[in-house]
Design an enzyme around this catalytic site. Structure first.
Site, short mmCIF file in Angstrom:
data_model
loop_
_atom_site.label_atom_id
_atom_site.label_comp_id
_atom_site.label_asym_id
_atom_site.label_seq_id
_atom_site.Cartn_x
_atom_site.Cartn_y
_atom_site.Cartn_z
N ASP A 32 60.25 7.13 15.51
CA ASP A 32 60.16 8.15 16.54
C ASP A 32 60.23 9.51 15.84
O ASP A 32 60.74 9.62 14.72
CB ASP A 32 61.32 8.02 17.54
CG ASP A 32 60.98 8.59 18.91
OD1 ASP A 32 60.77 7.79 19.85
OD2 ASP A 32 60.91 9.83 19.04
N ASP A 54 56.05 10.67 12.40
CA ASP A 54 55.03 11.33 13.19
C ASP A 54 53.77 10.49 13.03
O ASP A 54 53.19 10.42 11.94
CB ASP A 54 54.81 12.75 12.68
CG ASP A 54 53.69 13.48 13.40
OD1 ASP A 54 52.99 12.86 14.22
OD2 ASP A 54 53.49 14.68 13.11
N VAL A 55 53.33 9.84 14.09
CA VAL A 55 52.21 8.90 13.97
C VAL A 55 50.89 9.59 13.67
O VAL A 55 49.91 8.91 13.32
CB VAL A 55 52.06 8.03 15.24
CG1 VAL A 55 53.23 7.08 15.39
CG2 VAL A 55 51.86 8.89 16.48
N TYR A 145 45.33 13.02 29.34
CA TYR A 145 46.11 11.80 29.18
C TYR A 145 45.27 10.59 29.60
O TYR A 145 45.22 9.57 28.90
CB TYR A 145 47.38 11.86 30.03
CG TYR A 145 48.22 10.61 29.98
CD1 TYR A 145 49.09 10.37 28.93
CD2 TYR A 145 48.15 9.67 31.01
CE1 TYR A 145 49.86 9.21 28.89
CE2 TYR A 145 48.92 8.52 30.98
CZ TYR A 145 49.77 8.29 29.93
OH TYR A 145 50.53 7.14 29.89
N LYS A 149 43.93 7.31 27.38
CA LYS A 149 44.17 5.91 27.70
C LYS A 149 42.86 5.14 27.88
O LYS A 149 42.82 3.92 27.63
CB LYS A 149 45.06 5.80 28.93
CG LYS A 149 46.47 6.35 28.71
CD LYS A 149 47.14 5.71 27.49
CE LYS A 149 48.53 6.25 27.25
NZ LYS A 149 49.20 5.61 26.08
N THR A 180 60.68 7.03 33.62
CA THR A 180 61.08 7.43 32.27
C THR A 180 61.14 8.95 32.20
O THR A 180 60.57 9.64 33.04
CB THR A 180 60.08 6.93 31.21
OG1 THR A 180 58.80 7.56 31.43
CG2 THR A 180 59.92 5.41 31.26
#
Length: 251
Positions: A32, A54-55, A145, A149, A180
């Protein structure tokens, strides 16, 4: 012992998934960008492997996958890291739109590529991608967003064929709105959320991830009965009907 690597594992769905797999005896690795939350989650899960990550940094992804796999392999990759910005498209900065694509799409590709050589060494490898109900039809107030997806959905379908020939299952999980911080703490609340409701918790999605990791499932795994009905309707009805429904839900 089976081993799962989870991005975005310090909160929300990633954290709930880490807890569930740990409870069921798996070796869990979490990453994360939030180091404080990451360390707190790792401390809660005895023996949990963790690393700030950091992806969007492809080299860091390679190092993390390599180091986790070096301790016993990598059986399941759960690409859960992602961000969301709700609002009118023109009121969100170009930089923020770019971050959504960078993290949700490029980050997922970086991590999948990093995990690939290690997944090939597993006897039943699985990649599970965090998709969304927003991948069914472009969702107002979620434009970038939703676009991200759609990309995740397409990537999942393509890799399911490509990597499936090499014995790697690639699937996604497609929930509607989940209780969340990513949804609850937003500055702007999209009307579609109130019309559809937030009826799922992170633990509900974690249970679906568990099922997809331990059972043969379809490529796409919608969560909740209400969304499954919408998916069926989208297949059976003309596209104009789905558009009208989206116009109503987003008013």
């Amino acid at each position: 012992m089976k081993r799962i690597f989870i991005t975005g594992g310090a909160s929300g769905i990633g954290q709930a998934t880490a807890r569930l797999f740990h409870k069921n005896g798996w070796q869990v690795g979490i990453t994360d960008v939030n180091e404080v939350a990451l360390r707190a989650t790792a401390a809660e899960l005895d023996g949990c492997w963790y690393r700030p990550l950091d992806v969007t940094d492809d080299l860091a992804c390679q190092h993390a996958a390599r180091d986790f796999a070096a301790e016993g392999g990598l059986d399941v990759l759960f690409n859960c890291a992602g961000i969301l910005q709700m609002g009118q498209f023109e009121n969100i900065s170009a930089a923020r739109h770019k971050s959504i694509i960078d993290i949700n799409v490029t980050g997922l590709m970086n991590m999948s590529l990093a995990a690939y050589p290690h997944l090939k060494e597993s006897d039943k490898p699985v990649v599970i991608n965090m998709s969304s109900a927003s991948a069914m039809y472009g969702t107002p107030h979620f434009a970038s967003y939703s676009a991200s997806k759609f990309a995740v959905r397409a990537l999942t379908e393509a890799l399911d064929v490509e990597w499936g020939r090499q014995g790697i299952r690639v699937v996604d999980v497609m929930p509607p709105f989940v209780n969340t911080p990513m949804v609850n703490d937003a500055d702007f609340r999209a009307p579609v959320i109130d019309r559809m409701g937030v009826n799922l918790d992170a633990e509900d999605i974690a249970a679906t991830v568990w099922h997809t990791a331990t059972h043969i499932t379809p490529v796409h795994n919608p969560v909740s009965g209400k969304f499954k009905i919408l998916v069926l309707g989208n297949k059976l009805l003309p596209g104009a009907a789905t558009r009208r429904l989206m116009q109503f839900l987003s008013r």
